[in-house]
Design a protein around this motif. Structure first.
Motif, PDB file in Angstrom:
ATOM      1  N   GLN A 361       0.842  -1.198   0.095  1.00  0.00           N
ATOM      2  CA  GLN A 361      -0.105  -0.015   0.015  1.00  0.00           C
ATOM      3  C   GLN A 361       0.894   1.212  -0.006  1.00  0.00           C
ATOM      4  OE1 GLN A 361      -2.975  -0.204   3.151  1.00  0.00           O
ATOM      5  NE2 GLN A 361      -3.164  -2.350   2.967  1.00  0.00           N
ATOM      6  N   GLY A 362       2.273   1.028   0.019  1.00  0.00           N
ATOM      7  CA  GLY A 362       3.173   2.238   0.111  1.00  0.00           C
ATOM      8  C   GLY A 362       3.163   2.912   1.450  1.00  0.00           C
ATOM      9  N   PHE A 363       2.875   2.220   2.688  1.00  0.00           N
ATOM     10  CA  PHE A 363       2.869   2.971   3.753  1.00  0.00           C
ATOM     11  C   PHE A 363       4.262   2.703   4.515  1.00  0.00           C
ATOM     12  CE2 PHE A 363      -1.782   2.926   3.367  1.00  0.00           C
ATOM     13  CZ  PHE A 363      -1.920   4.361   3.046  1.00  0.00           C
ATOM     14  N   ILE A 364       4.731   1.596   4.209  1.00  0.00           N
ATOM     15  CA  ILE A 364       6.370   1.331   4.699  1.00  0.00           C
ATOM     16  C   ILE A 364       7.163   1.030   3.501  1.00  0.00           C
ATOM     17  CG2 ILE A 364       5.469   0.429   6.890  1.00  0.00           C
ATOM     18  CD1 ILE A 364       5.964  -2.344   6.024  1.00  0.00           C
ATOM     19  N   SER A 365       8.535   1.160   3.956  1.00  0.00           N
ATOM     20  CA  SER A 365       9.456   1.099   2.910  1.00  0.00           C
ATOM     21  C   SER A 365       9.601  -0.388   2.271  1.00  0.00           C
ATOM     22  CB  SER A 365      10.829   1.776   3.305  1.00  0.00           C
ATOM     23  OG  SER A 365      11.822   1.634   2.276  1.00  0.00           O
ATOM     24  N   PRO A 366       9.894  -0.651   1.020  1.00  0.00           N
ATOM     25  CA  PRO A 366      10.383  -1.879   0.748  1.00  0.00           C
ATOM     26  C   PRO A 366      11.828  -2.385   1.132  1.00  0.00           C
ATOM     27  CG  PRO A 366      10.297  -0.471  -1.086  1.00  0.00           C
ATOM     28  CD  PRO A 366       9.835   0.451  -0.146  1.00  0.00           C
ATOM     29  N   ALA A 367      11.810  -3.404   1.306  1.00  0.00           N
ATOM     30  CA  ALA A 367      13.210  -4.054   1.983  1.00  0.00           C
ATOM     31  C   ALA A 367      13.567  -5.440   1.522  1.00  0.00           C
ATOM     32  CB  ALA A 367      13.141  -3.872   3.537  1.00  0.00           C
ATOM     33  N   VAL A 368      14.798  -5.421   1.436  1.00  0.00           N
ATOM     34  CA  VAL A 368      15.394  -6.699   0.878  1.00  0.00           C
ATOM     35  C   VAL A 368      16.460  -6.990   2.050  1.00  0.00           C
ATOM     36  CG1 VAL A 368      15.202  -6.543  -1.565  1.00  0.00           C
ATOM     37  CG2 VAL A 368      16.992  -5.743  -0.718  1.00  0.00           C
ATOM     38  N   CYS A 369      16.307  -8.512   2.235  1.00  0.00           N
ATOM     39  CA  CYS A 369      17.154  -9.140   3.283  1.00  0.00           C
ATOM     40  C   CYS A 369      18.051 -10.092   3.023  1.00  0.00           C
ATOM     41  CB  CYS A 369      16.233  -9.901   4.367  1.00  0.00           C
ATOM     42  SG  CYS A 369      15.108  -8.908   5.053  1.00  0.00           S
ATOM     43  N   TYR A 370      19.435  -9.947   3.242  1.00  0.00           N
ATOM     44  CA  TYR A 370      20.551 -10.791   2.914  1.00  0.00           C
ATOM     45  C   TYR A 370      21.193 -11.238   4.245  1.00  0.00           C
ATOM     46  CZ  TYR A 370      20.377  -7.613  -1.371  1.00  0.00           C
ATOM     47  OH  TYR A 370      20.094  -6.872  -2.229  1.00  0.00           O
ATOM     48  N   GLU A 371      21.563 -12.556   3.964  1.00  0.00           N
ATOM     49  CA  GLU A 371      22.295 -13.297   5.116  1.00  0.00           C
ATOM     50  C   GLU A 371      23.637 -13.625   4.466  1.00  0.00           C
ATOM     51  OE1 GLU A 371      22.770 -17.757   6.780  1.00  0.00           O
ATOM     52  OE2 GLU A 371      21.007 -16.957   6.895  1.00  0.00           O
ATOM     53  N   VAL A 372      24.800 -12.704   5.134  1.00  0.00           N
ATOM     54  CA  VAL A 372      25.950 -12.850   4.632  1.00  0.00           C
ATOM     55  C   VAL A 372      26.981 -13.772   5.284  1.00  0.00           C
ATOM     56  CG1 VAL A 372      27.880 -11.633   4.135  1.00  0.00           C
ATOM     57  CG2 VAL A 372      25.956 -10.401   3.753  1.00  0.00           C
ATOM     58  N   ARG A 373      27.381 -14.774   4.683  1.00  0.00           N
ATOM     59  CA  ARG A 373      28.004 -15.999   5.490  1.00  0.00           C
ATOM     60  C   ARG A 373      29.655 -15.716   5.452  1.00  0.00           C
ATOM     61  NH1 ARG A 373      24.363 -21.048   4.331  1.00  0.00           N
ATOM     62  NH2 ARG A 373      22.683 -20.455   5.401  1.00  0.00           N
ATOM     63  N   VAL A 374      30.239 -15.695   6.592  1.00  0.00           N
ATOM     64  CA  VAL A 374      31.667 -15.468   6.484  1.00  0.00           C
ATOM     65  C   VAL A 374      32.477 -16.406   7.113  1.00  0.00           C
ATOM     66  CG1 VAL A 374      33.267 -13.895   8.119  1.00  0.00           C
ATOM     67  CG2 VAL A 374      30.986 -12.970   7.276  1.00  0.00           C
ATOM     68  N   ASP A 375      33.454 -17.035   6.339  1.00  0.00           N
ATOM     69  CA  ASP A 375      34.269 -17.806   6.811  1.00  0.00           C
ATOM     70  C   ASP A 375      35.275 -17.429   7.920  1.00  0.00           C
ATOM     71  OD1 ASP A 375      33.477 -20.211   5.117  1.00  0.00           O
ATOM     72  OD2 ASP A 375      34.464 -18.958   3.464  1.00  0.00           O
ATOM     73  N   LEU A 376      35.435 -18.506   8.833  1.00  0.00           N
ATOM     74  CA  LEU A 376      36.457 -18.099  10.069  1.00  0.00           C
ATOM     75  C   LEU A 376      37.920 -18.423   9.607  1.00  0.00           C
ATOM     76  CD1 LEU A 376      34.459 -19.076  13.264  1.00  0.00           C
ATOM     77  CD2 LEU A 376      34.618 -16.852  12.140  1.00  0.00           C
ATOM     78  N   PRO A 377      38.872 -17.532   9.703  1.00  0.00           N
ATOM     79  CA  PRO A 377      40.283 -18.009   9.496  1.00  0.00           C
ATOM     80  C   PRO A 377      40.384 -19.467  10.294  1.00  0.00           C
ATOM     81  CG  PRO A 377      40.106 -15.960  10.039  1.00  0.00           C
ATOM     82  CD  PRO A 377      38.751 -16.077  10.299  1.00  0.00           C
ATOM     83  N   ALA A 378      41.520 -20.031  10.000  1.00  0.00           N
ATOM     84  CA  ALA A 378      41.737 -21.273  10.536  1.00  0.00           C
ATOM     85  C   ALA A 378      41.931 -21.209  12.332  1.00  0.00           C
ATOM     86  CB  ALA A 378      42.909 -22.107  10.053  1.00  0.00           C
ATOM     87  N   GLY A 379      42.800 -20.319  12.732  1.00  0.00           N
ATOM     88  CA  GLY A 379      43.197 -20.095  13.937  1.00  0.00           C
ATOM     89  C   GLY A 379      41.757 -19.844  14.727  1.00  0.00           C
ATOM     90  N   ASP A 380      40.991 -18.920  14.250  1.00  0.00           N
ATOM     91  CA  ASP A 380      39.547 -18.525  14.866  1.00  0.00           C
ATOM     92  C   ASP A 380      38.675 -19.778  14.824  1.00  0.00           C
ATOM     93  OD1 ASP A 380      40.637 -16.012  15.221  1.00  0.00           O
ATOM     94  OD2 ASP A 380      39.328 -15.216  13.823  1.00  0.00           O
ATOM     95  N   ARG A 381      38.889 -20.595  13.794  1.00  0.00           N
ATOM     96  CA  ARG A 381      37.733 -21.729  13.916  1.00  0.00           C
ATOM     97  C   ARG A 381      38.337 -22.825  14.847  1.00  0.00           C
ATOM     98  NH1 ARG A 381      34.246 -24.185  13.789  1.00  0.00           N
ATOM     99  NH2 ARG A 381      33.126 -25.443  12.279  1.00  0.00           N
TER     100      ARG A 381
END
Length: 552
Positions: A361-381
């Motif tokens: 209806q145009g009363f709230i802003s449209p939005a898109v959602c992203y899940e960004v997957r980050v690899d942990l470095p070996a030491g952190d893993r």
């Protein structure tokens, strides 16, 4: 779901599968009494609970309406046993009513039923029996005057929700009108007017609207309908001041009629805005500000962000059942499982508008959602793998590898208003320093918070790093990007509230972008799946991105 698409579990929960391509339409219709369980590409599974059915019944939907909806959208036929169970569950609502009647020449609170067996069953319950002080007729018990809220809680726990028809005190009259300008100016939107009308008819209950859809205006509309002294309970002082500014702008109220009751100011006026924190503050083991509840003859109490109602306020609200009560929220989801107490003590859900419907209806802003997957470095893993279970989420959520990804996203959206949201203060400190950005946490003084929010609103600063204090009731209409780096474990309502920071309509007309950064193959990823459930029910889909795919 090996045994079929629609089953009844031991907790009286129904699971319903809805097939693509009609899932979007089904989602809107089922939202009145269902919660999305999971959303694969083609199948959407809904959980339908007893409380959801009773909320729908209180909103005017009968069992036949609900079953027709299930028949219309279910991927497979609804089993007869499920139909019977739903009819019987819905039929429990209203079999018991709480009313006012004359007993021995005096007005009394009574519990009544046309079903003697039900009345006998509940009156023998060991937690309900002490609340009943007389049995003047076979279909009536007298309820102790103080126990109106408490008995509703106990009845719900044993599966017999009472319909409260005992009425409300009018409170002290106070003139309040909406300052609408019908000649092309401001006026309540159609869904806001409908929410106000439904609430006014029911007297008490909860209105569920998306973030940015104008819940404050629904509150103002309810105040204009009741025209009485009003106590408004809010999450924090910043929210209190936003309510005050909006009421001054949208109603006939003047500054002299609106009081703030918080840690900083103690004013009691015909319309008083108080924080949950001050109401639950203790001094020498006692609630120090309970006198506020009796300071005036309140005719209406408004609970902003009712899903956050602190546990002590439930007990206080049990004593306020003679007052009209309006709960406002975007997410009638409580991670502590106390939705039943909201139903019993504030009231049933009176109005619910799907997020995507309001967006269309145009009363709230449209939005898109992203899940960004980050690899942990070996030491952190390795550190994560060796950590105790209690430490793993923090290690994953605060992984240093996320900082570079945040920087890339900030660069990608240069020139836009960007919120970076985190759970942990040390992570917020690191991010603010790395980005050269201002930060707001619970330790930031209220006046400084307001200055930073205003600088963000007008574009003096375009990147703001915030803690969970910015989750609720903060109006930042030009924010178009949010980057969530950590959160409160698997909190569905927090995810929705954080997206809600982006949904205020924007002059630019931009589509908002909501990024959640997840450490791959950790509990961070597991919690993210639960966090996304409520938004998935509202029609938002998450696009999975690999952090390495983002431009450096």
């Amino acid at each position: 779901m090996a045994d079929g698409p629609l089953i009844v579990q031991s907790d009286r929960t129904v699971l319903l599968e809805v097939a693509h391509p009609h899932a979007e339409s089904a989602r809107h219709e089922l939202a009145i009494f269902a919660e999305l369980e999971r959303a694969p590409e083609h199948i959407h599974t809904y959980r339908i609970t007893r409380l959801g059915l009773w909320n729908a019944r209180a909103a005017g939907h009968d069992a036949e309406d609900m079953l027709a909806t299930l028949d219309r959208w279910s991927r497979f036929p609804v089993p007869p046993s499920v139909s019977i169970d739903i009819r019987e569950t819905v039929g429990r609502y209203g079999r018991l009513v709480i009313e006012r009647d004359e007993v021995d020449g005096e007005s009394a609170l009574v519990l009544r039923s046309t079903d003697p067996a039900v009345l006998a069953e509940v009156s023998k319950n060991k937690r309900i029996q002490p609340l009943l002080i007389g049995n003047p007729s076979p279909d009536t018990f007298v309820v102790d005057a103080w126990a109106r809220g408490h008995i509703k809680q106990e009845l719900l726990k044993i599966g017999w929700p009472a319909e409260d028809l005992a009425g409300y005190t009018p409170g002290t009259p106070h003139p309040i009108d909406l300052a609408e300008d019908g000649a092309g100016g401001w006026k309540l939107r159609p869904y806001q007017r409908q929410a106000v009308d439904v609430f006014a008819e029911g007297g008490s209950g909860v209105v569920v609207l998306p973030c940015g859809a104008g819940k404050t205006l629904v509150g103002a509309g309810a105040m204009a309908e009741t025209k009485t002294t009003t106590l408004i309970l809010v999450t924090n002082t910043v929210s209190a001041r936003q309510w005050r500014d909006e009421l001054l702008k949208r109603t006939s109220l003047t500054a002299e009629e609106i009081g703030e009751y918080s840690g900083q100011v103690k004013e009691v006026k015909p319309v008083t805005i108080a924080t949950y924190q001050i109401l639950t503050a203790k001094r020498k083991g006692q609630y120090a500000h309970l006198a506020l509840l009796d300071a005036l003859d309140w005719g209406l109490i408004v609970y902003d962000e009712v899903h956050l109602l602190p546990a002590p306020v439930f007990k206080l609200t049990a004593d306020l059942q003679a007052r009209r009560r309006l709960g406002l929220t975007a997410t009638l989801v409580r991670e502590d499982g106390r939705e039943g107490d909201v139903f019993s003590l504030i009231g049933p859900k009176r109005f619910d508008a799907p997020w995507k419907e309001i967006e269309a209806q145009g009363f709230i802003s449209p939005a898109v959602c992203y899940e960004v997957r980050v690899d942990l470095p070996a030491g952190d893993r390795l550190e994560y793998a060796a950590a105790a279970d209690d430490d793993r989420y923090r290690l994953a959520a605060t992984a240093p590898a996320k900082i570079d990804v945040v920087q890339r996203l900030v660069d990608k959206h240069a020139g836009e208003r960007i919120l970076i949201i985190g759970q942990y203060l040390d992570q917020i400190d690191v991010l603010a320093e790395a980005l050269g950005a201002s930060k707001i946490t619970g330790q930031t003084p209220v006046d400084e918070r307001e200055e930073l929010y205003q600088a963000f609103r007008v574009g003096e600063i375009t990147v703001l790093v915030v803690s969970k204090v910015a989750n609720f009731s903060i109006d930042l209409p030009e924010a178009s990007v949010a980057i969530q780096v950590s959160g409160s474990f698997g909190s569905r309502q927090e995810e929705a509230q954080r997206l809600g920071r982006l949904l205020r309509p924007k002059q630019s007309g931009k589509t908002a972008s909501f990024y959640t950064l997840i450490a791959r193959d950790t509990v961070d990823q597991d919690f993210a799946q639960n966090r996304q459930r409520f938004l998935a029910e509202q029609g938002y889909a998450y696009t999975i991105l690999d952090a390495e795919s983002l431009a450096a």
